[in-house]
Design a protein around this motif. Structure first.
Motif, PDB file in Angstrom:
ATOM      1  N   CYS A 105      41.968 -49.290 135.724  1.00  0.00           N
ATOM      2  CA  CYS A 105      41.622 -49.420 137.146  1.00  0.00           C
ATOM      3  C   CYS A 105      42.865 -49.780 137.966  1.00  0.00           C
ATOM      4  CB  CYS A 105      40.551 -50.499 137.284  1.00  0.00           C
ATOM      5  SG  CYS A 105      40.263 -51.005 138.984  1.00  0.00           S
ATOM      6  N   THR A 107      42.984 -50.900 140.922  1.00  0.00           N
ATOM      7  CA  THR A 107      42.754 -52.043 141.811  1.00  0.00           C
ATOM      8  C   THR A 107      43.047 -53.363 141.113  1.00  0.00           C
ATOM      9  OG1 THR A 107      41.049 -50.790 142.973  1.00  0.00           O
ATOM     10  CG2 THR A 107      41.027 -53.175 143.285  1.00  0.00           C
ATOM     11  N   CYS A 108      42.527 -53.509 139.894  1.00  0.00           N
ATOM     12  CA  CYS A 108      42.686 -54.804 139.215  1.00  0.00           C
ATOM     13  C   CYS A 108      43.604 -54.719 137.998  1.00  0.00           C
ATOM     14  CB  CYS A 108      41.322 -55.349 138.789  1.00  0.00           C
ATOM     15  SG  CYS A 108      40.523 -54.378 137.498  1.00  0.00           S
ATOM     16  N   HIS A 117      32.717 -49.764 136.444  1.00  0.00           N
ATOM     17  CA  HIS A 117      33.795 -50.713 136.717  1.00  0.00           C
ATOM     18  C   HIS A 117      34.102 -50.797 138.210  1.00  0.00           C
ATOM     19  CE1 HIS A 117      37.373 -53.116 136.025  1.00  0.00           C
ATOM     20  NE2 HIS A 117      37.896 -52.403 137.018  1.00  0.00           N
ATOM     21  N   CYS A 122      34.610 -54.587 138.571  1.00  0.00           N
ATOM     22  CA  CYS A 122      35.950 -54.912 139.046  1.00  0.00           C
ATOM     23  C   CYS A 122      35.920 -56.197 139.887  1.00  0.00           C
ATOM     24  CB  CYS A 122      36.461 -53.752 139.889  1.00  0.00           C
ATOM     25  SG  CYS A 122      38.163 -53.954 140.420  1.00  0.00           S
TER      26      CYS A 122
HETATM   27 ZN   LIG Z   1      39.178 -52.999 138.569  1.00  0.00          ZN
END
Ligand SMILES: [Zn+2]
Length: 230
Positions: A105, A107-108, A117, A122
């Protein structure tokens, strides 16, 4: 040219079937016309065709399958794609043979980027859901995937108008989460505003005020808890 005799077996059986079909045909002197056999109706209608296609391709969620006029078209379409798992997450791309350096991912950086997720697991999703729960004073489950989340809302012991409202907020959350993710991937140098909840509260207020003829809710009521106005 000499005709070939019909043999036994398959050809004979097909000829008999053809005779049976022809027997049912009645030729009249009426002008030619089209008939619509897909449903139990003679006349074609766009509504009938749309309903048939919906039955074939969409999930059983009544709220997810009906077009919501309060939300912009792009948000409706995005929600439909989330429900159908048609969002191009890194996992989905990999599954379809489009290989990327990483399935993680963006984003994270902590977990394979699947639909579950992005929209449930997430940390960014959790952060948004916590705030939405607080805003609406509503027990929205945090660990449900999108399909189960819709089922949960549809089965809530609440008025239909409230459930429809919650679905709109959910669709907006999905929209903003994916927009945020795309910003990270495609505009890495952009300074990002991570207050997604504010964007969700603002845009949904705008939709309701401009596209719903039923509501006259004010901004103060809205930011406090719009469900109190139902
Ligand atoms: Zn994430």
């Amino acid at each position: 040219m000499a005709k070939s005799p019909i043999g036994d077996g398959v050809q004979d059986s097909q000829l008999n079937q053809l005779h049976d079909l022809i027997k049912q045909v009645t030729i009249t002197s009426a002008p030619n016309r089209w008939r619509w056999y897909l449903q139990d109706m003679d006349e074609f209608s766009v509504k009938g065709l749309r309903s048939h296609i919906d039955c074939l391709f969409l999930s059983s969620h009544y709220l997810a399958t009906s077009w919501n006029k309060i939300m912009p078209r792009k948000v409706n379409i995005h929600a439909w794609r989330v429900v159908k798992d048609r969002i191009p997450t890194r996992f989905n791309l990999w599954f379809r043979g489009v290989h990327h350096n990483s399935l993680i991912c963006p984003t994270c950086g902590n977990g394979i980027e699947t639909i579950f997720h992005v929209f449930s697991e997430c940390y960014m999703a959790k952060r948004v859901w916590y705030s939405i729960r607080k805003w609406l004073s509503l027990d929205i489950p945090l660990h449900y995937d999108p399909v189960n989340l819709l089922s949960y809302v549809e089965n809530m012991d609440k008025a239909k108008a409230i459930k429809e409202f919650v679905i709109i907020i959910i669709f907006n959350v999905w929209w903003e989460l994916w927009k945020f993710r795309n910003d990270i991937v495609f505009n890495p140098s952009k300074k990002r505003d991570v207050i997604l909840v504010d964007a969700i509260i603002n845009s949904s207020f705008f939709w309701f005020r401009n596209r719903s003829i039923k509501t006259s809710i004010g901004w103060d009521e809205w930011i406090k808890n719009p469900l109190l106005a139902f």
